[in-house]
Design an enzyme around this catalytic site. Sequence first.
Site, PDB file in Angstrom:
ATOM      1  N   PHE A  69      -3.536  -6.281 -25.864  1.00  0.00           N
ATOM      2  CA  PHE A  69      -3.508  -5.909 -24.454  1.00  0.00           C
ATOM      3  C   PHE A  69      -4.623  -4.921 -24.139  1.00  0.00           C
ATOM      4  O   PHE A  69      -4.907  -4.017 -24.921  1.00  0.00           O
ATOM      5  CB  PHE A  69      -2.189  -5.201 -24.099  1.00  0.00           C
ATOM      6  CG  PHE A  69      -0.935  -5.962 -24.420  1.00  0.00           C
ATOM      7  CD1 PHE A  69      -0.323  -6.746 -23.458  1.00  0.00           C
ATOM      8  CD2 PHE A  69      -0.353  -5.865 -25.678  1.00  0.00           C
ATOM      9  CE1 PHE A  69       0.859  -7.424 -23.747  1.00  0.00           C
ATOM     10  CE2 PHE A  69       0.823  -6.538 -25.968  1.00  0.00           C
ATOM     11  CZ  PHE A  69       1.428  -7.320 -24.997  1.00  0.00           C
ATOM     12  N   ASP A  70      -5.203  -5.065 -22.959  1.00  0.00           N
ATOM     13  CA  ASP A  70      -5.963  -3.979 -22.366  1.00  0.00           C
ATOM     14  C   ASP A  70      -4.965  -2.944 -21.847  1.00  0.00           C
ATOM     15  O   ASP A  70      -3.766  -3.227 -21.718  1.00  0.00           O
ATOM     16  CB  ASP A  70      -6.821  -4.515 -21.231  1.00  0.00           C
ATOM     17  CG  ASP A  70      -7.641  -3.437 -20.549  1.00  0.00           C
ATOM     18  OD1 ASP A  70      -8.141  -2.534 -21.254  1.00  0.00           O
ATOM     19  OD2 ASP A  70      -7.772  -3.485 -19.313  1.00  0.00           O
ATOM     20  N   GLY A  71      -5.458  -1.737 -21.558  1.00  0.00           N
ATOM     21  CA  GLY A  71      -4.569  -0.678 -21.101  1.00  0.00           C
ATOM     22  C   GLY A  71      -4.467  -0.586 -19.594  1.00  0.00           C
ATOM     23  O   GLY A  71      -3.528  -1.088 -18.974  1.00  0.00           O
ATOM     24  N   PHE A 131      -4.876 -10.004 -23.171  1.00  0.00           N
ATOM     25  CA  PHE A 131      -4.710  -9.869 -21.730  1.00  0.00           C
ATOM     26  C   PHE A 131      -5.579  -8.730 -21.218  1.00  0.00           C
ATOM     27  O   PHE A 131      -5.515  -7.607 -21.730  1.00  0.00           O
ATOM     28  CB  PHE A 131      -3.242  -9.580 -21.386  1.00  0.00           C
ATOM     29  CG  PHE A 131      -2.294 -10.667 -21.788  1.00  0.00           C
ATOM     30  CD1 PHE A 131      -2.267 -11.876 -21.115  1.00  0.00           C
ATOM     31  CD2 PHE A 131      -1.429 -10.482 -22.861  1.00  0.00           C
ATOM     32  CE1 PHE A 131      -1.386 -12.885 -21.486  1.00  0.00           C
ATOM     33  CE2 PHE A 131      -0.529 -11.480 -23.238  1.00  0.00           C
ATOM     34  CZ  PHE A 131      -0.517 -12.686 -22.548  1.00  0.00           C
ATOM     35  N   ASP A 181      -7.646  -7.184 -17.341  1.00  0.00           N
ATOM     36  CA  ASP A 181      -7.875  -7.346 -15.898  1.00  0.00           C
ATOM     37  C   ASP A 181      -9.344  -7.530 -15.550  1.00  0.00           C
ATOM     38  O   ASP A 181      -9.667  -8.016 -14.463  1.00  0.00           O
ATOM     39  CB  ASP A 181      -7.342  -6.118 -15.152  1.00  0.00           C
ATOM     40  CG  ASP A 181      -8.136  -4.859 -15.468  1.00  0.00           C
ATOM     41  OD1 ASP A 181      -8.679  -4.239 -14.534  1.00  0.00           O
ATOM     42  OD2 ASP A 181      -8.227  -4.491 -16.649  1.00  0.00           O
TER      43      ASP A 181
END
Length: 306
Positions: free
Chosen positions: A168-170, A280, A282
Amino acid sequence: MNSSPTEADNPNDGRLIVAITSRALFDLAESHALFEEAGLDAFREHQTQREDEPLAPGIAFPLVRKLLRLNPPKPAPARVEVILLSRNSADTGLRIFNSIEHYGLDIARAAFTSGAPTAPYVRSFGAQLFLSANPDSVTGALDAGIAAATILPSKAPSLSSDQLRIAFDGDAVIFGDESERVSQEQGIDAFHRNEVERADQPLSGGPFRGFLAALHKLQEAFPAETSPIRTALVTARSAPAHKRVILTLRHWGVRLDEALFLGGRDKGPFLETFGADIFFDDSTHNVESARRHVATGHVPHGVRNR
Protein backbone atom coordinates in the site's frame (compact mmCIF):
# COMPACT_ATOMS: atom_id res chain seq x y z
CA MET A 1 -15.90 11.34 0.58
CA ASN A 2 -17.54 9.10 3.13
CA SER A 3 -15.57 7.20 5.73
CA SER A 4 -14.99 3.48 5.48
CA PRO A 5 -18.12 1.35 6.01
CA THR A 6 -18.75 0.18 9.53
CA GLU A 7 -19.10 -3.41 10.61
CA ALA A 8 -22.87 -2.85 10.81
CA ASP A 9 -22.83 -1.95 7.12
CA ASN A 10 -20.87 -5.13 6.33
CA PRO A 11 -22.72 -8.24 7.54
CA ASN A 12 -19.78 -10.49 6.66
CA ASP A 13 -19.46 -12.57 9.86
CA GLY A 14 -15.79 -11.66 10.19
CA ARG A 15 -14.89 -12.78 6.65
CA LEU A 16 -12.78 -10.74 4.29
CA ILE A 17 -15.00 -10.13 1.27
CA VAL A 18 -13.54 -8.97 -2.03
CA ALA A 19 -15.70 -8.00 -5.00
CA ILE A 20 -14.05 -8.18 -8.40
CA THR A 21 -15.24 -7.59 -11.93
CA SER A 22 -14.86 -10.18 -14.65
CA ARG A 23 -12.46 -7.95 -16.63
CA ALA A 24 -10.10 -7.79 -13.64
CA LEU A 25 -10.26 -11.53 -12.99
CA PHE A 26 -10.01 -12.75 -16.60
CA ASP A 27 -8.48 -11.48 -19.84
CA LEU A 28 -11.53 -10.17 -21.67
CA ALA A 29 -9.66 -7.68 -23.85
CA GLU A 30 -10.57 -9.41 -27.13
CA SER A 31 -14.28 -9.75 -26.40
CA HIS A 32 -14.50 -6.25 -24.90
CA ALA A 33 -12.87 -4.78 -28.00
CA LEU A 34 -15.38 -6.71 -30.13
CA PHE A 35 -18.24 -5.27 -28.07
CA GLU A 36 -16.87 -1.73 -28.53
CA GLU A 37 -16.40 -2.17 -32.29
CA ALA A 38 -19.27 -4.42 -33.39
CA GLY A 39 -21.92 -4.13 -30.70
CA LEU A 40 -23.84 -6.34 -28.32
CA ASP A 41 -25.10 -8.95 -30.81
CA ALA A 42 -21.58 -9.71 -32.06
CA PHE A 43 -20.33 -9.89 -28.46
CA ARG A 44 -23.14 -12.25 -27.45
CA GLU A 45 -22.44 -14.56 -30.39
CA HIS A 46 -18.70 -14.51 -29.67
CA GLN A 47 -19.21 -15.49 -26.03
CA THR A 48 -21.82 -18.19 -26.57
CA GLN A 49 -19.80 -19.84 -29.34
CA ARG A 50 -16.80 -19.99 -27.01
CA GLU A 51 -18.50 -20.61 -23.70
CA ASP A 52 -16.66 -23.92 -23.25
CA GLU A 53 -13.26 -22.29 -23.94
CA PRO A 54 -11.71 -21.12 -20.64
CA LEU A 55 -10.78 -17.46 -20.52
CA ALA A 56 -7.12 -16.66 -19.88
CA PRO A 57 -6.28 -15.37 -16.40
CA GLY A 58 -6.42 -11.60 -15.96
CA ILE A 59 -4.24 -9.20 -13.97
CA ALA A 60 -5.91 -9.93 -10.63
CA PHE A 61 -6.22 -13.70 -11.11
CA PRO A 62 -3.10 -14.64 -9.06
CA LEU A 63 -4.29 -12.38 -6.23
CA VAL A 64 -7.72 -14.04 -6.16
CA ARG A 65 -6.24 -17.53 -6.23
CA LYS A 66 -4.01 -16.73 -3.23
CA LEU A 67 -6.91 -15.13 -1.35
CA LEU A 68 -9.05 -18.24 -1.77
CA ARG A 69 -6.18 -20.50 -0.68
CA LEU A 70 -6.38 -18.85 2.75
CA ASN A 71 -9.61 -20.73 3.43
CA PRO A 72 -9.52 -23.89 5.52
CA PRO A 73 -10.94 -27.13 4.07
CA LYS A 74 -14.72 -27.33 4.06
CA PRO A 75 -16.95 -27.56 6.04
CA ALA A 76 -14.94 -25.13 8.20
CA PRO A 77 -16.16 -21.52 7.78
CA ALA A 78 -14.44 -19.55 5.04
CA ARG A 79 -12.07 -16.76 6.02
CA VAL A 80 -12.25 -15.10 2.58
CA GLU A 81 -15.01 -14.80 0.02
CA VAL A 82 -14.65 -13.48 -3.51
CA ILE A 83 -17.72 -12.08 -5.26
CA LEU A 84 -17.84 -11.80 -9.06
CA LEU A 85 -19.49 -8.73 -10.59
CA SER A 86 -20.07 -8.50 -14.33
CA ARG A 87 -21.90 -6.30 -16.80
CA ASN A 88 -22.56 -9.39 -18.86
CA SER A 89 -26.00 -10.95 -18.83
CA ALA A 90 -26.35 -14.32 -17.12
CA ASP A 91 -26.48 -15.85 -20.60
CA THR A 92 -23.25 -14.33 -21.95
CA GLY A 93 -21.68 -14.70 -18.50
CA LEU A 94 -21.88 -18.49 -18.64
CA ARG A 95 -18.38 -18.54 -20.14
CA ILE A 96 -17.11 -16.68 -17.08
CA PHE A 97 -18.60 -19.20 -14.65
CA ASN A 98 -17.31 -22.06 -16.79
CA SER A 99 -13.84 -20.50 -16.56
CA ILE A 100 -14.16 -20.19 -12.77
CA GLU A 101 -15.00 -23.90 -12.63
CA HIS A 102 -12.13 -24.76 -15.00
CA TYR A 103 -9.57 -23.10 -12.73
CA GLY A 104 -11.08 -24.52 -9.55
CA LEU A 105 -11.85 -21.13 -8.02
CA ASP A 106 -14.27 -21.31 -5.11
CA ILE A 107 -16.49 -18.42 -6.25
CA ALA A 108 -20.20 -19.06 -5.77
CA ARG A 109 -21.83 -15.61 -5.56
CA ALA A 110 -22.11 -13.26 -8.51
CA ALA A 111 -24.11 -10.41 -10.01
CA PHE A 112 -24.67 -10.16 -13.78
CA THR A 113 -26.22 -6.78 -14.60
CA SER A 114 -26.72 -6.82 -18.41
CA GLY A 115 -24.89 -3.54 -18.90
CA ALA A 116 -25.98 -1.75 -15.73
CA PRO A 117 -23.35 -0.52 -13.25
CA THR A 118 -22.01 -3.20 -10.91
CA ALA A 119 -20.64 -0.91 -8.17
CA PRO A 120 -23.98 -0.52 -6.32
CA TYR A 121 -23.88 -4.24 -5.47
CA VAL A 122 -20.50 -4.01 -3.73
CA ARG A 123 -22.03 -2.75 -0.49
CA SER A 124 -24.98 -5.16 -0.78
CA PHE A 125 -22.53 -8.07 -0.69
CA GLY A 126 -20.69 -6.51 2.30
CA ALA A 127 -17.36 -6.27 0.45
CA GLN A 128 -14.44 -4.42 2.02
CA LEU A 129 -12.57 -4.20 -1.31
CA PHE A 130 -13.70 -3.67 -4.91
CA LEU A 131 -11.40 -4.26 -7.90
CA SER A 132 -12.49 -3.23 -11.38
CA ALA A 133 -11.09 -2.31 -14.78
CA ASN A 134 -13.68 0.51 -15.00
CA PRO A 135 -12.51 3.80 -13.40
CA ASP A 136 -16.07 5.15 -13.13
CA SER A 137 -17.18 2.10 -11.16
CA VAL A 138 -14.18 2.49 -8.85
CA THR A 139 -14.95 6.15 -8.24
CA GLY A 140 -18.55 5.27 -7.39
CA ALA A 141 -17.42 2.67 -4.85
CA LEU A 142 -14.96 5.10 -3.25
CA ASP A 143 -17.71 7.69 -2.99
CA ALA A 144 -19.76 5.07 -1.13
CA GLY A 145 -16.94 4.61 1.40
CA ILE A 146 -15.57 1.31 0.06
CA ALA A 147 -11.90 0.63 -0.67
CA ALA A 148 -11.64 0.38 -4.44
CA ALA A 149 -9.00 0.47 -7.17
CA THR A 150 -8.79 0.42 -10.93
CA ILE A 151 -6.79 -2.62 -12.03
CA LEU A 152 -4.29 -1.52 -14.67
CA PRO A 153 -2.51 -3.56 -17.34
CA SER A 154 0.54 -4.69 -15.41
CA LYS A 155 3.47 -7.07 -15.38
CA ALA A 156 3.50 -10.05 -13.03
CA PRO A 157 6.36 -9.91 -10.49
CA SER A 158 9.44 -11.90 -11.45
CA LEU A 159 9.83 -12.96 -7.80
CA SER A 160 6.88 -15.15 -6.87
CA SER A 161 5.99 -16.44 -3.41
CA ASP A 162 3.42 -18.76 -1.92
CA GLN A 163 2.55 -15.91 0.46
CA LEU A 164 -0.15 -13.41 -0.36
CA ARG A 165 1.78 -10.13 -0.58
CA ILE A 166 -0.08 -6.83 -0.64
CA ALA A 167 1.55 -3.39 -0.68
CA PHE A 168 0.00 0.00 0.00
CA ASP A 169 0.90 3.62 -0.48
CA GLY A 170 0.27 5.73 2.61
CA ASP A 171 -1.22 9.18 2.07
CA ALA A 172 -4.64 9.19 0.36
CA VAL A 173 -4.74 5.37 0.44
CA ILE A 174 -4.29 4.01 3.99
CA PHE A 175 -4.29 7.52 5.47
CA GLY A 176 -6.26 10.63 4.58
CA ASP A 177 -4.79 13.18 2.19
CA GLU A 178 -4.42 16.10 4.63
CA SER A 179 -0.62 15.87 4.67
CA GLU A 180 -0.45 15.41 0.92
CA ARG A 181 -2.50 18.58 0.48
CA VAL A 182 0.14 20.48 2.43
CA SER A 183 2.84 19.09 0.15
CA GLN A 184 0.91 19.90 -3.02
CA GLU A 185 -0.15 23.37 -1.98
CA GLN A 186 2.82 24.61 0.08
CA GLY A 187 5.80 22.46 -0.95
CA ILE A 188 7.94 19.71 0.52
CA ASP A 189 9.56 21.85 3.23
CA ALA A 190 6.15 22.84 4.59
CA PHE A 191 5.13 19.18 4.46
CA HIS A 192 8.09 18.12 6.62
CA ARG A 193 7.46 20.94 9.12
CA ASN A 194 3.80 19.91 9.32
CA GLU A 195 4.64 16.25 9.97
CA VAL A 196 7.25 17.06 12.64
CA GLU A 197 4.89 19.46 14.43
CA ARG A 198 2.03 16.94 14.32
CA ALA A 199 4.04 13.76 14.82
CA ASP A 200 1.99 12.80 17.89
CA GLN A 201 -1.35 13.46 16.17
CA PRO A 202 -2.63 10.34 14.35
CA LEU A 203 -3.39 10.77 10.68
CA SER A 204 -6.99 10.37 9.61
CA GLY A 205 -8.05 7.16 7.91
CA GLY A 206 -8.05 6.94 4.12
CA PRO A 207 -10.23 4.79 1.86
CA PHE A 208 -8.18 1.63 2.52
CA ARG A 209 -8.09 1.86 6.32
CA GLY A 210 -11.05 -0.52 6.70
CA PHE A 211 -9.60 -3.05 4.25
CA LEU A 212 -6.21 -2.91 6.00
CA ALA A 213 -7.92 -3.54 9.35
CA ALA A 214 -9.81 -6.53 7.90
CA LEU A 215 -6.59 -7.89 6.39
CA HIS A 216 -4.80 -7.45 9.73
CA LYS A 217 -7.60 -9.34 11.48
CA LEU A 218 -7.22 -12.14 8.93
CA GLN A 219 -3.47 -12.25 9.57
CA GLU A 220 -4.13 -12.79 13.26
CA ALA A 221 -5.69 -16.18 12.45
CA PHE A 222 -2.19 -17.47 11.59
CA PRO A 223 1.08 -17.69 13.57
CA ALA A 224 3.16 -14.61 12.80
CA GLU A 225 6.27 -16.63 11.93
CA THR A 226 4.44 -18.77 9.35
CA SER A 227 1.75 -16.37 8.16
CA PRO A 228 0.62 -16.85 4.55
CA ILE A 229 0.02 -13.07 4.34
CA ARG A 230 2.66 -10.35 4.20
CA THR A 231 1.95 -6.63 3.93
CA ALA A 232 4.07 -3.60 3.16
CA LEU A 233 3.80 0.17 3.26
CA VAL A 234 5.66 1.64 0.28
CA THR A 235 5.68 5.42 0.59
CA ALA A 236 7.50 8.39 -0.88
CA ARG A 237 7.89 9.72 2.66
CA SER A 238 11.28 9.78 4.34
CA ALA A 239 12.65 10.94 7.68
CA PRO A 240 11.50 13.00 9.53
CA ALA A 241 8.00 12.35 8.12
CA HIS A 242 8.19 8.65 8.97
CA LYS A 243 7.47 9.07 12.68
CA ARG A 244 3.86 10.17 12.27
CA VAL A 245 3.13 7.16 10.06
CA ILE A 246 4.57 4.69 12.56
CA LEU A 247 2.73 6.24 15.50
CA THR A 248 -0.55 6.34 13.56
CA LEU A 249 -0.39 2.63 12.78
CA ARG A 250 0.47 1.94 16.41
CA HIS A 251 -2.52 4.03 17.50
CA TRP A 252 -4.78 2.02 15.19
CA GLY A 253 -3.38 -1.28 16.46
CA VAL A 254 -2.53 -2.41 12.92
CA ARG A 255 0.59 -4.32 11.89
CA LEU A 256 2.41 -3.87 8.60
CA ASP A 257 5.20 -6.37 8.04
CA GLU A 258 7.46 -4.07 6.04
CA ALA A 259 7.70 -0.29 5.67
CA LEU A 260 9.73 1.28 2.87
CA PHE A 261 10.35 5.03 3.15
CA LEU A 262 11.69 5.84 -0.30
CA GLY A 263 12.05 9.62 -0.23
CA GLY A 264 10.70 10.01 -3.77
CA ARG A 265 12.51 7.06 -5.41
CA ASP A 266 10.55 5.12 -8.06
CA LYS A 267 8.55 2.45 -6.30
CA GLY A 268 8.51 -0.20 -9.03
CA PRO A 269 11.86 -1.92 -8.36
CA PHE A 270 11.17 -2.06 -4.61
CA LEU A 271 7.73 -3.58 -5.20
CA GLU A 272 9.29 -6.20 -7.45
CA THR A 273 11.78 -7.05 -4.71
CA PHE A 274 8.93 -7.35 -2.21
CA GLY A 275 7.07 -9.57 -4.70
CA ALA A 276 3.75 -7.74 -4.41
CA ASP A 277 0.71 -9.56 -5.73
CA ILE A 278 -0.89 -6.12 -5.90
CA PHE A 279 0.05 -2.54 -5.01
CA PHE A 280 -2.39 0.29 -4.33
CA ASP A 281 -1.46 3.96 -4.91
CA ASP A 282 -3.32 7.21 -5.59
CA SER A 283 -0.58 8.79 -7.74
CA THR A 284 -0.72 8.22 -11.50
CA HIS A 285 3.06 8.74 -11.63
CA ASN A 286 3.64 6.03 -9.04
CA VAL A 287 1.28 3.53 -10.62
CA GLU A 288 2.98 3.99 -13.99
CA SER A 289 6.27 2.99 -12.37
CA ALA A 290 4.72 0.19 -10.34
CA ARG A 291 2.76 -1.51 -13.12
CA ARG A 292 5.95 -2.21 -15.07
CA HIS A 293 6.93 -4.52 -12.21
CA VAL A 294 3.82 -5.80 -10.37
CA ALA A 295 0.02 -5.88 -10.59
CA THR A 296 -1.16 -2.39 -9.69
CA GLY A 297 -4.40 -0.73 -8.67
CA HIS A 298 -4.96 3.01 -9.01
CA VAL A 299 -6.95 4.58 -6.18
CA PRO A 300 -8.52 7.77 -7.63
CA HIS A 301 -8.81 9.52 -4.29
CA GLY A 302 -7.38 12.62 -2.68
CA VAL A 303 -5.87 15.89 -3.82
CA ARG A 304 -3.79 14.32 -6.61
CA ASN A 305 -6.96 13.17 -8.36
CA ARG A 306 -9.06 16.33 -8.16
